[in-house]
Motif scaffolding. Structure first.
Motif, short mmCIF file in Angstrom:
data_model
loop_
_atom_site.label_atom_id
_atom_site.label_comp_id
_atom_site.label_asym_id
_atom_site.label_seq_id
_atom_site.Cartn_x
_atom_site.Cartn_y
_atom_site.Cartn_z
N LEU A 19 -4.56 30.82 9.02
CA LEU A 19 -3.90 29.79 8.24
C LEU A 19 -4.49 28.40 8.45
N MET A 20 -5.11 28.16 9.58
CA MET A 20 -5.77 26.88 9.78
C MET A 20 -6.99 26.78 8.86
N GLU A 21 -7.66 27.90 8.64
CA GLU A 21 -8.78 27.90 7.70
C GLU A 21 -8.28 27.67 6.28
N GLU A 22 -7.17 28.32 5.92
CA GLU A 22 -6.60 28.11 4.59
C GLU A 22 -6.20 26.64 4.41
N PHE A 23 -5.65 26.05 5.45
CA PHE A 23 -5.27 24.64 5.41
C PHE A 23 -6.50 23.77 5.15
N SER A 24 -7.60 24.04 5.84
CA SER A 24 -8.82 23.25 5.64
C SER A 24 -9.42 23.48 4.25
N ASP A 25 -9.25 24.68 3.69
CA ASP A 25 -9.72 24.94 2.33
C ASP A 25 -9.01 24.02 1.33
N LEU A 26 -7.70 23.88 1.50
CA LEU A 26 -6.94 23.02 0.59
C LEU A 26 -7.37 21.56 0.75
N ILE A 27 -7.58 21.13 1.98
CA ILE A 27 -8.04 19.75 2.22
C ILE A 27 -9.41 19.54 1.57
N ALA A 28 -10.30 20.51 1.74
CA ALA A 28 -11.65 20.38 1.16
C ALA A 28 -11.61 20.32 -0.35
N GLY A 29 -10.67 21.06 -0.95
CA GLY A 29 -10.58 21.05 -2.41
C GLY A 29 -9.99 19.78 -2.97
N VAL A 30 -9.04 19.19 -2.27
CA VAL A 30 -8.35 17.99 -2.75
C VAL A 30 -9.03 16.71 -2.26
N GLU A 31 -9.52 16.74 -1.02
CA GLU A 31 -10.07 15.56 -0.33
C GLU A 31 -9.14 14.35 -0.43
N PRO A 32 -7.95 14.46 0.17
CA PRO A 32 -7.06 13.30 0.19
C PRO A 32 -7.63 12.20 1.06
N VAL B 106 -5.70 24.58 -4.81
CA VAL B 106 -5.91 23.14 -5.02
C VAL B 106 -5.17 22.69 -6.27
N GLU B 107 -5.20 23.51 -7.30
CA GLU B 107 -4.54 23.15 -8.56
C GLU B 107 -3.03 23.03 -8.40
N ASP B 108 -2.46 23.72 -7.42
CA ASP B 108 -1.02 23.63 -7.17
C ASP B 108 -0.66 22.30 -6.50
N ILE B 109 -1.57 21.76 -5.72
CA ILE B 109 -1.29 20.56 -4.93
C ILE B 109 -1.62 19.28 -5.68
N GLU B 110 -2.73 19.28 -6.39
CA GLU B 110 -3.23 18.04 -7.00
C GLU B 110 -2.22 17.32 -7.89
N MET C 19 0.84 -1.19 0.00
CA MET C 19 0.00 0.00 0.00
C MET C 19 0.89 1.25 0.00
N SER C 20 0.82 2.04 -1.02
CA SER C 20 1.66 3.23 -1.11
C SER C 20 0.84 4.48 -0.76
N ILE C 21 1.53 5.44 -0.16
CA ILE C 21 0.93 6.73 0.19
C ILE C 21 1.77 7.83 -0.44
N ARG C 22 1.12 8.68 -1.19
CA ARG C 22 1.79 9.85 -1.78
C ARG C 22 1.33 11.08 -1.03
N ALA C 23 2.26 12.00 -0.72
CA ALA C 23 1.93 13.09 0.18
C ALA C 23 2.51 14.42 -0.27
N VAL C 24 1.92 15.48 0.25
CA VAL C 24 2.51 16.82 0.21
C VAL C 24 2.53 17.34 1.65
N ASP C 25 3.51 18.21 1.92
CA ASP C 25 3.72 18.76 3.26
C ASP C 25 3.48 20.27 3.19
N ILE C 26 2.41 20.71 3.83
CA ILE C 26 2.08 22.14 3.88
C ILE C 26 2.73 22.75 5.12
#
Length: 363
Positions: free
Chosen positions: A105-118, A60-64, A1-8
């Motif tokens: 910044l915690m709100e911005e962090f949740s925005d990115l999570i909501a957009g990507v839904e990892p 989101v487009e930067d992370i996906e 099982m592989s996990i691919r990640a980004v670190d904010i």
């Protein structure tokens, strides 16, 4: 099982390094500080550093693309939103989201999570964050997105970090119940001595630099501070000093409770929490246990469980002790990060690739 990640909010790469040691494929780190680029890229294999303002520039487009490139069974967004607004050291009105520019910044962090839904999310922060509305909103939003959440205040010595440090860890999964793995170390055996004596660090006088490692540099001390540290017992207080060495604040009721400043560490105990000013003798109990000096940048990094050869700057000419202190003090301790990563890897192995699909179908 592989996990691919980004670190904010990747900083110097402590979280990424630990996640990679656990077998997670971290593709990129995002941070606003240019000083993070060298340590992040130099010490972490096959990663990209993106110097960006999370609040203004990262979408989101930067992370996906980093999560979708290649083959991976699971995706992870990891991060540690700046903790200054929530720290006990912050003196502002903690109930006002307008009081500190980093509250949002915690709100911005949740925005990115909501957009990507990892598939997976992890966040590390100070325990005090639990008392504030931005964290409550962050949790609520993850739950609305269908994540199962575990959060807890972690006693870091139980995970091999030789500091009297407690940190909040949050884990969230689309695959069902998740919680941090059991402690990995006996906290009684995780000490300043057990960590620093693993390495053959040169003994130093105040103001001296090791010939082998320019990060192993002891800041110079004033004549009075030399006398103070020579009169300090490991684990003792300024009350051990002669009267003429005491500070004016020590004569006031408000200053009597600050007994750790100008103190020495004890070999057989964990270090105090490594702050961004750990290299400064007067900023806490950051005196070396037996040498008459404050701990060095390298020793602070080792107590944060970075490897001894972790590169923070490319050359001695680029060294700023203040900048390195900030990078090291703000980092996620590597061993704690590894424990988080091992938890996530074990979680997806136990739950299997179909769990998320089954949950979505039931919903």
């Amino acid at each position: 099982m592989s996990i691919r990640a980004v670190d904010i909010f990747c900083g110097a790469g402590g979280l990424t390094y630990g996640l990679q040691e656990a077998g997670i494929d971290v593709q990129a780190g995002f941070d606003i500080e240019p000083e993070c680029r060298h340590p992040y890229v130099e010490n972490n294999a096959d990663v990209e550093f993106i110097e960006s303002d999370i609040a203004a520039d990262v979408s989101v487009e930067d992370i996906e693309p980093y999560l979708s490139a290649g083959e991976a069974d699971h995706t992870l967004i990891a991060g540690c939103a700046p903790c200054q607004p929530y720290s006990k050291m912050s003196n502002g009105n903690k109930n006002s989201a307008d009081n500190h520019e980093k509250w949002g910044l915690m709100e911005e962090f949740s925005d990115l999570i909501a957009g990507v839904e990892p598939d997976l999310v992890t966040m590390e922060n100070v325990p005090q964050v639990r008392k504030h509305e931005p964290y409550e909103n962050f949790q609520s939003r993850l739950k609305e997105l269908g994540y199962m959440i575990w959060d807890g205040v972690v006693d870091c010595p139980k995970y091999g970090v030789p500091q009297q440090r407690k940190r909040l860890v949050l884990l969230a999964s689309k695959h069902g119940h998740i919680e941090l793995q059991d402690p990995t170390h006996d906290p009684d055996e995780v000490t300043v001595k057990s960590e620093l004596e693993r390495y053959d660090l040169a003994k130093l006088e105040e103001g001296e630099t090791s010939d082998d490692d320019f990060l192993h540099t002891a800041r110079g001390l004033s004549e009075k501070n030399i006398k103070r540290i020579r009169n300090s017992e490991p684990g003792g207080t300024w009350e051990d000093w002669p009267e003429d060495l005491r500070l004016n604040c020590h004569t006031k009721d408000s200053g009597r409770k600050y007994t750790a400043s100008y103190g020495r560490m004890k070999w057989k105990d964990p270090a105090p929490t490594i702050t961004t000013r750990f290299f400064n003798y007067g900023s806490g109990r950051f005196g070396h246990p037996e040498e008459d000096r404050a701990i060095t940048v390298r020793e602070g990094a080792i107590l944060q469980t970075f490897p001894k050869d972790y590169s923070f700057v490319s050359s001695e000419d680029d060294l700023s002790v203040q900048s390195m202190g900030k990078l090291i003090g703000n980092a996620v301790p590597v061993r704690l990060a590894k424990a988080i990563g091992e938890t996530l890897v074990q979680h997806v192995e136990n739950e299997g690739p179909q769990k998320r699909l089954q949950t979505a179908t039931q919903d």
